[in-house]
Scaffold this motif. Sequence first.
Motif, short mmCIF file in Angstrom:
data_model
loop_
_atom_site.label_atom_id
_atom_site.label_comp_id
_atom_site.label_asym_id
_atom_site.label_seq_id
_atom_site.Cartn_x
_atom_site.Cartn_y
_atom_site.Cartn_z
N ALA A 27 -45.80 -47.22 23.66
CA ALA A 27 -46.49 -46.34 22.72
C ALA A 27 -46.33 -44.86 23.11
CB ALA A 27 -47.97 -46.70 22.66
N HIS A 30 -43.73 -42.71 21.32
CA HIS A 30 -43.85 -42.16 19.94
C HIS A 30 -45.32 -41.90 19.60
CE1 HIS A 30 -44.00 -46.51 19.55
NE2 HIS A 30 -42.76 -46.55 19.92
N CYS A 33 -46.41 -40.89 15.93
CA CYS A 33 -46.32 -41.81 14.79
C CYS A 33 -47.69 -42.42 14.53
CB CYS A 33 -45.29 -42.90 15.10
SG CYS A 33 -45.24 -44.19 13.87
N SER A 36 -47.87 -46.29 14.47
CA SER A 36 -47.80 -46.86 15.82
C SER A 36 -49.13 -46.68 16.55
CB SER A 36 -46.66 -46.19 16.58
OG SER A 36 -46.79 -46.41 17.94
N ASN A 37 -49.75 -45.50 16.38
CA ASN A 37 -51.04 -45.25 17.02
C ASN A 37 -52.11 -46.19 16.49
OD1 ASN A 37 -50.10 -43.25 18.65
ND2 ASN A 37 -50.68 -41.58 17.28
N THR A 297 -45.11 -42.49 9.15
CA THR A 297 -44.34 -42.86 10.35
C THR A 297 -43.48 -41.68 10.75
OG1 THR A 297 -42.59 -43.72 8.94
CG2 THR A 297 -44.19 -45.32 9.75
N TYR A 299 -39.95 -41.92 12.14
CA TYR A 299 -38.82 -42.67 12.66
C TYR A 299 -37.82 -41.76 13.38
CZ TYR A 299 -34.51 -45.23 13.06
OH TYR A 299 -33.37 -45.80 13.58
N CYS A 303 -36.71 -44.96 18.58
CA CYS A 303 -37.77 -45.96 18.35
C CYS A 303 -37.21 -47.37 18.47
CB CYS A 303 -38.37 -45.79 16.96
SG CYS A 303 -39.21 -44.22 16.73
N CYS A 307 -40.13 -49.72 19.86
CA CYS A 307 -41.14 -50.12 18.90
C CYS A 307 -40.70 -51.34 18.10
CB CYS A 307 -41.42 -48.94 17.96
SG CYS A 307 -42.67 -49.34 16.74
N CYS A 313 -38.78 -49.49 9.92
CA CYS A 313 -38.82 -48.03 9.74
C CYS A 313 -37.42 -47.50 9.47
CB CYS A 313 -39.34 -47.36 11.01
SG CYS A 313 -41.10 -47.28 11.08
#
Lengths: 379, 469
Positions: A27, A30, A33, A36-37, A297, A299, A303, A307, A313
């Motif tokens: 995590a 990125h 993002c 993702s968070n 996002t 991207y 990534c 990810c 993405c």
Amino acid sequence: MSGDELSAPRPAGAPRHSLTVSVLAAAAEHTDCTFSNLALAGRVNLEQLFGGTRYEPGTGADPLAIKRGRLFEEILKKDDYAELLNLLYEQDAAMGAFGADARIARLRDIPVSSGRSGLELRAAATRVELGKIARKAWDAPTLIDGAVIRARIAGEIAYFEADGLAAASNGALHVVEAKSFPLIDGRCDPVKLGAACVQAGLYAGLVRAQLREDGLPGETVSDTGFIVLPKNTRLGRAVLLRQNLTFHIRRAERLLSLASLDVGAVERIHDHPFPSEKTVAAERIDALSHLMDQAGTQYRPECLEHCAAAKLCRERAYRAGRVALLGDQVRRELTGIDTLPRVLELAGGAEALESEQDSARELVRARRMYRRALKEARP
Amino acid sequence: MSLRALLAAEAYKTGRAVRSTLFRHRAIEDDPIFLVAWSNGFDSFACTAIAFGQGHAPPELFVMSGTRDRDLEVREFAAVARRFCELFDAYAAASSLVEHHGRTLEVPVWLPQIVIPNRATLGLLGRIGRRLVGIEHPDAALQGLLQRCAAHLLWIVRHADLPGQQLVLPCTEFLNAHWVGAMSALECESLFALEAWIDPPARMRGFEGAVDAERFSAGPQPKPEDAQSIARLYGVLESARKGAAEEDATVCEAQAAIERFFSDLTAPVWALLLGIARRERGVAGAAHLPRRIERDRIAYGLHQERLDKMLADPRGIRFLEGARDAALRRDELERAGALLEVEEAIDDPLKMLPRVLAGEAIEGQVHSVHREKGEGTTVELRTEEPCTLPPGLELWWSGAAFGRGWVIERIESAAAGSKVFLAHSLCKDPAACPTRGGRAVFSPLFFDDFLSYGLVLPVSAPWTHRPAA
């Protein structure tokens, strides 16, 4: 509402995983993002969620690697941690730090008592030992084996197990990360070493946060981390690499604060939570895609290395013709332009917006010269 | 603005990669050695299988059995070494004589070229070479064979560092230097994905083909799923070996299963390498390719000449002898890099284009050429855009980029562009001068054989910090 008080909406069916330092390390790559968070905050297991779809990340632990890792750990701990302590003593010449009398805090041996999990007990014990080191107590340990650090990530408690924390007699604390990829003639796989440093940086960040929470100086944790590797392909001998973790610690602290968790995004996606893994693959992807639209996002080709959602993405970026598809270098060259079709429009002489004007001028030039070169090459 | 960004956008629109050069800048021999190597997935230092051979025949696959029996392991390495040396040494059999630094040298008639998927394969070859160096065996013939193979591999890896060399052709590097797809640098590392952009499967666009092609690996690291299968197959072999001889049916069956697996893994990579070589060979080669082929043949000739001496040296295989050699090597690499840059830009207008776009070179139409007795030659170049280079700057005409250059005398504005007046004090040969009415490029790139500083070092290194006796 702070990031600590937030947690992303998730139905009971959404696959979850416990937070490990490797999840955090991924995590950390990125933090910009929102999607993702949110997945991190919601402990959503994206790998599982994308399982069985065409966007399934190609991961999987090699059993040989796991076996090798276990063997190496056993070697380091053999004879009362003799190999590991020897490596630490060898640092004396450079640091004058580790005394001859080693005291090892073996937290893996703590028996589980009723009502409290092993991790909880180990986290409490780690806290005590860390306090001793920070206060330079006479009985402070030289090495904490099996340290567990407790942290609150987006409103929930998570426990992180460190390979080792080594305390020098001058009061500095060093994170020790043991990895089983070899160092041959002073060289090792730079990508794997980088990943080990990211993990060590996260442990250092977690310990600093723990110390500060207890009113102790976070700076007790040194910026220098120790990465322990096997010397050559056979596991018999180990070698210790000193690594400057300043950058990784700073990034870890930023991630841990979850400052980038967009409160607005959580509210926006409240009606569109992460889907259940039992949902049909196509519907699951639709739901995730919708969620990405809502949350946003960021991207980047990198990534793909970290990810589990990156393949989806990437496809979304491709469908939208995003310049980001080509990587940061090209994106910087095309300042002000978002999509590849727009690049061609501007190169063909379309009217440019103010933000696009510099790039557009260069594109027109490049296209004209390229065409002329091709024309002159053809008789 | 890089040309690459524009071409990537073009590739996005058409759904296939776009050629970024007008010519092929690396040689591709008619029947090179193709080579594919595999590690076991986790330990990048372990070579688990290697397949090589020439394109006219199926590849010969050698699979390491992962045995702990040292003698058997040495025999496995020896089989690889024997076949590799046969193939690589065969080029020395057909030789011709060339003059090299005032002496006659035997060089191969054909370039001993090895086509590999990527540079990571080269890294694995180097590690195999180092592994072979470390093997000591009482059988002198066997030991000699292993050392010979090690010397070849280590030399190949060393030579591959030389910019512009063509003895080793890593396909990903080759394709990336000649094609642009709408993909990132990270994705360009996958040979299968790259090829899918260049030649997409039927009814697919480059992106879809590349995503689909990511299922395959061209080595040396297998895909994680394959690495798991490899681990499982070796687990079966290890269990079969317990209390059994190597000839036992269960052991042989387990070994055969591993060989089948690597054969299946290698087949698509092999077909891909052959297809790439066949297609790219059809593109016209750049003008300076023959010089670089000649340099590689000479390098091979020198390597073969030194090989026996090196193998007889009790200190073992070594290519660098101290600080002097290291400095000379550095100089060799830098010169080769600079020369390659000039050659490629002079040979190919699309390679020169980034310099023009960056404002380092000027391109335009030659409006007039004045030759005045005793005063040299002056050229008036009309450029389509304003020239930003300063007067007094020395540039070289791409048609004859050697010796003294052309000096920008003055610049006048004209319509949207400039009139650039360039003077050459010594240009007597009309062939070294652009012709009136034609287009010309003047750039800072030139062949500096006679002008630059030549590195001359004393035979013994002047080491000033000697310890007291």
